[in-house]
Design a protein around this motif. Structure first.
Motif, mmCIF file in Angstrom:
data_model
loop_
_atom_site.group_PDB
_atom_site.id
_atom_site.type_symbol
_atom_site.label_atom_id
_atom_site.label_comp_id
_atom_site.label_asym_id
_atom_site.label_seq_id
_atom_site.Cartn_x
_atom_site.Cartn_y
_atom_site.Cartn_z
ATOM 1 N N LEU A 133 0.815 -1.222 0.000
ATOM 2 C CA LEU A 133 0.000 0.000 0.000
ATOM 3 C C LEU A 133 0.843 1.263 0.000
ATOM 4 N N ASN A 134 2.155 1.090 0.100
ATOM 5 C CA ASN A 134 3.079 2.231 0.115
ATOM 6 C C ASN A 134 2.702 3.217 1.220
ATOM 7 N N LEU A 135 2.544 2.702 2.424
ATOM 8 C CA LEU A 135 2.105 3.519 3.551
ATOM 9 C C LEU A 135 3.255 4.344 4.119
ATOM 10 N N SER A 136 2.925 5.485 4.698
ATOM 11 C CA SER A 136 3.927 6.342 5.325
ATOM 12 C C SER A 136 4.199 5.880 6.748
ATOM 13 N N ALA A 137 5.221 6.464 7.351
ATOM 14 C CA ALA A 137 5.547 6.134 8.740
ATOM 15 C C ALA A 137 4.402 6.539 9.671
ATOM 16 N N ARG A 138 3.718 7.661 9.332
ATOM 17 C CA ARG A 138 2.600 8.091 10.164
ATOM 18 C C ARG A 138 1.447 7.079 10.082
ATOM 19 N N ALA A 139 1.185 6.556 8.866
ATOM 20 C CA ALA A 139 0.136 5.548 8.708
ATOM 21 C C ALA A 139 0.487 4.280 9.484
ATOM 22 N N TYR A 140 1.782 3.958 9.532
ATOM 23 C CA TYR A 140 2.247 2.809 10.313
ATOM 24 C C TYR A 140 1.876 2.981 11.788
ATOM 25 N N ASP A 141 2.145 4.161 12.319
ATOM 26 C CA ASP A 141 1.791 4.425 13.719
ATOM 27 C C ASP A 141 0.298 4.358 13.934
ATOM 28 N N ARG A 142 -0.475 4.879 12.976
ATOM 29 C CA ARG A 142 -1.935 4.886 13.123
ATOM 30 C C ARG A 142 -2.489 3.467 13.155
ATOM 31 N N ILE A 143 -1.953 2.604 12.317
ATOM 32 C CA ILE A 143 -2.403 1.215 12.301
ATOM 33 C C ILE A 143 -2.139 0.548 13.647
ATOM 34 N N LEU A 144 -0.960 0.807 14.212
ATOM 35 C CA LEU A 144 -0.634 0.219 15.506
ATOM 36 C C LEU A 144 -1.562 0.731 16.604
ATOM 37 N N LYS A 145 -1.889 2.019 16.568
ATOM 38 C CA LYS A 145 -2.799 2.571 17.576
ATOM 39 C C LYS A 145 -4.191 1.951 17.474
ATOM 40 N N VAL A 146 -4.686 1.824 16.233
ATOM 41 C CA VAL A 146 -6.012 1.230 16.030
ATOM 42 C C VAL A 146 -6.002 -0.233 16.467
#
Length: 512
Positions: A464-477
């Motif tokens: 999905l070519n996710l950013s580092a911020r999206a990585y953090d968001r996934i972990l929080k969710v």
């Protein structure tokens, strides 16, 4: 004769005590100094008329008034009352000259009646902190000020009442607040309950996760699919406000004059500005900065319907407040900060025509038109939205179904349980209460993954070519999903579900 009276200036959501020194001497003239604005300067006309109408007079001598500290700008008409009391006492018309324990604020009408002011709660809090024992305010403001314990709050309807009180003729009685009901937040959502929503179980699940972790969420779907209806029911599953949240929210609303005769705000705010809103109305500002919609939504929900219809520059100014949970407004001579820790709930259509590309006979937008439409929302802003969820129209079978769906109270109980787990987890970290507020350092501590989960997330990041911020968001969710299941550790199924809620990271709508 020199007399000192005390008022207060609101700066941001905090107040500063102002010492009003009134000196009357031989001569003629009215001199008001201490950096007053035009509204303060005009007070002399209101004071003269009000005094004449209640049987007193403005002394025909040299009146010099200093408002200290002199380098802090004084704004508004709320100083009318302390200025009047100071003039009466200094001229000998009021048989009292010691106001050391009194804070006085209020705007005067020409007939002597007292009009409400803004910022009564922060004024009362600062008065208590500075050692004052009594505060005199317009009757419309006393309920919010009476929240502050250890401070006698008096309601002033007319300046004549205040004069009689100080002279001992007719004493005013302090306002009393019943503590047993003060922080008991009401839970009346009888007209907005999830039990009325037919189908949409996956959307309810996403909203439950968002409520449990304080996550931002974006609902994408065609007209009539229920996006707005679902968003408006989100407050019915949010946990009750804590005492600290209620006080902080009330302070913000007090500054803009929205809590008169209300007292403490007990329900979480739900703000829904129109898409024609300007950047100043959304984040705050102006010549004399005031809180915007994002601050009025503090500890509550900010709902942006039809997200792409907002001007791009308006949406972009939200990026920093979404990340820092605070908005800072800078001017040449000062800087003001307002808290803005809110849940962003947004909705949008998937294309200019309003429908998904794969809706046969409905979509009339080309791939280029859809890309242009979606590009109205920048990638950095989307990165800050934790959950992207597609909302599909409810089929007829679901609409005609007579069975009752799960009630909001049931969902709310699960959300409260998940929030209590998070409160316990972050009890040693100041200002962090739920998962969405976790900084990177705490994510590494509380969102550890096993090898299977790590591999799953790595595959999603690469595809999905996710950013580092999206990585953090996934972990929080994923951490929130685990909390809803009362699981100690994040498991692969939690990561998999969290990845599902990144619809806009997948190129699925522009494919025919």
């Amino acid at each position: 004769m020199l007399v000192k009276v005390f008022g207060s200036a609101v700066f941001g959501i905090d107040a500063t005590t102002i010492t009003i020194e009134v000196n009357i001497d031989k001569g003629i003239g009215y001199h008001l100094v201490g950096l007053p604005d035009n509204a303060v300067k005009e007070s002399s006309y209101r004071i003269a008329a009000a005094l004449a109408n209640i049987g007193y007079n403005l002394p025909g001598k040299k009146i010099t008034i200093n408002m200290a500290p002199a380098d802090l700008r004084k704004e508004g008409s709320a100083y009318d009352l302390p200025l009047t009391i100071g003039i009466l006492a200094a001229s000998g018309q009021l048989k009292k000259d010691d106001f050391a324990n009194c804070m006085i604020m209020g705007e005067l009408s020409l007939d002597g009646s007292v009009q409400p002011i803004k910022g009564a709660l922060p004024i009362a809090i600062q008065a208590k902190a500075d050692g004052f024992t009594e505060i005199f305010l317009p009757k419309e403001n006393v309920q919010e000020a009476a929240i502050v314990h250890g401070l006698n709050v008096y309601a002033v309807d007319n300046i004549a009442d205040l004069i009689n009180h100080f002279e001992g003729k007719t004493l005013l009685k302090p306002v009393e607040v019943q503590d047993e009901d003060l922080f008991d937040a009401p839970n009346d959502f009888s007209l907005l309950d999830f039990a009325e929503v037919k189908g949409q179980e996956n959307i309810k699940r996403a909203l439950e996760i968002a409520a449990a972790g304080g996550h931002n969420i974006l609902l994408i779907g065609p007209p009539g699919s229920g996006k707005t209806m679902l968003a408006k029911r989100l407050p019915s599953i949010l946990p009750p406000m804590t005492v600290e949240e209620s006080l902080e929210t009330t302070k913000i609303h007090s500054v803009v004059g929205k809590v008169q005769n209300v007292g403490l705000i007990k329900k979480r705010p739900f703000r829904a500005p129109h898409h024609t809103a300007s950047s100043v109305s959304l984040v705050g500002g102006g010549s004399y900065p005031q809180p915007g919609e994002i601050s009025l939504a503090h500890n509550g929900v900010l709902f942006l319907d039809e997200l792409p219809e907002f001007k791009r520059e308006v949406l972009e100014v939200m990026r920093q407040p979404l990340e820092d949970r605070e908005v800072t407004i800078s001017r040449a001579k000062f800087t003001v900060s307002y808290p803005s820790s809110f849940m962003l709930v947004a909705s949008m259509n998937p294309s200019p025509s309003g429908y998904f590309m794969n809706d046969k006979g409905l979509s009339q937008s080309s791939s280029m038109e859809m890309n242009r439409y979606l590009n109205k929302i920048s990638g950095p802003l989307l990165d800050r939205i934790d959950l992207h969820i597609e909302v599909n129209p409810v089929p007829f079978e679901k609409l005609a179904d007579k069975s009752t769906a799960e009630k909001s109270d049931t969902i709310r109980n699960r959300v409260i349980q998940a929030r209590s787990i998070q409160s316990q987890r972050f009890k040693e970290y100041h200002g962090i209460h739920y998962n969405a507020q976790m900084p990177t350092k705490l994510i590494s501590i509380f969102c550890e993954l096993d090898e299977t989960s790590l591999n799953l997330l790595q595959t999603a990041m690469e595809k999905l070519n996710l950013s580092a911020r999206a990585y953090d968001r996934i972990l929080k969710v994923a951490r929130t999903i685990a909390d809803l299941e009362t699981a100690d550790k994040i498991r692969p199924q939690h990561i998999a579900e969290a990845i599902q809620y990144r619809s806009l990271d997948r190129d699925l709508w522009t494919n025919n």
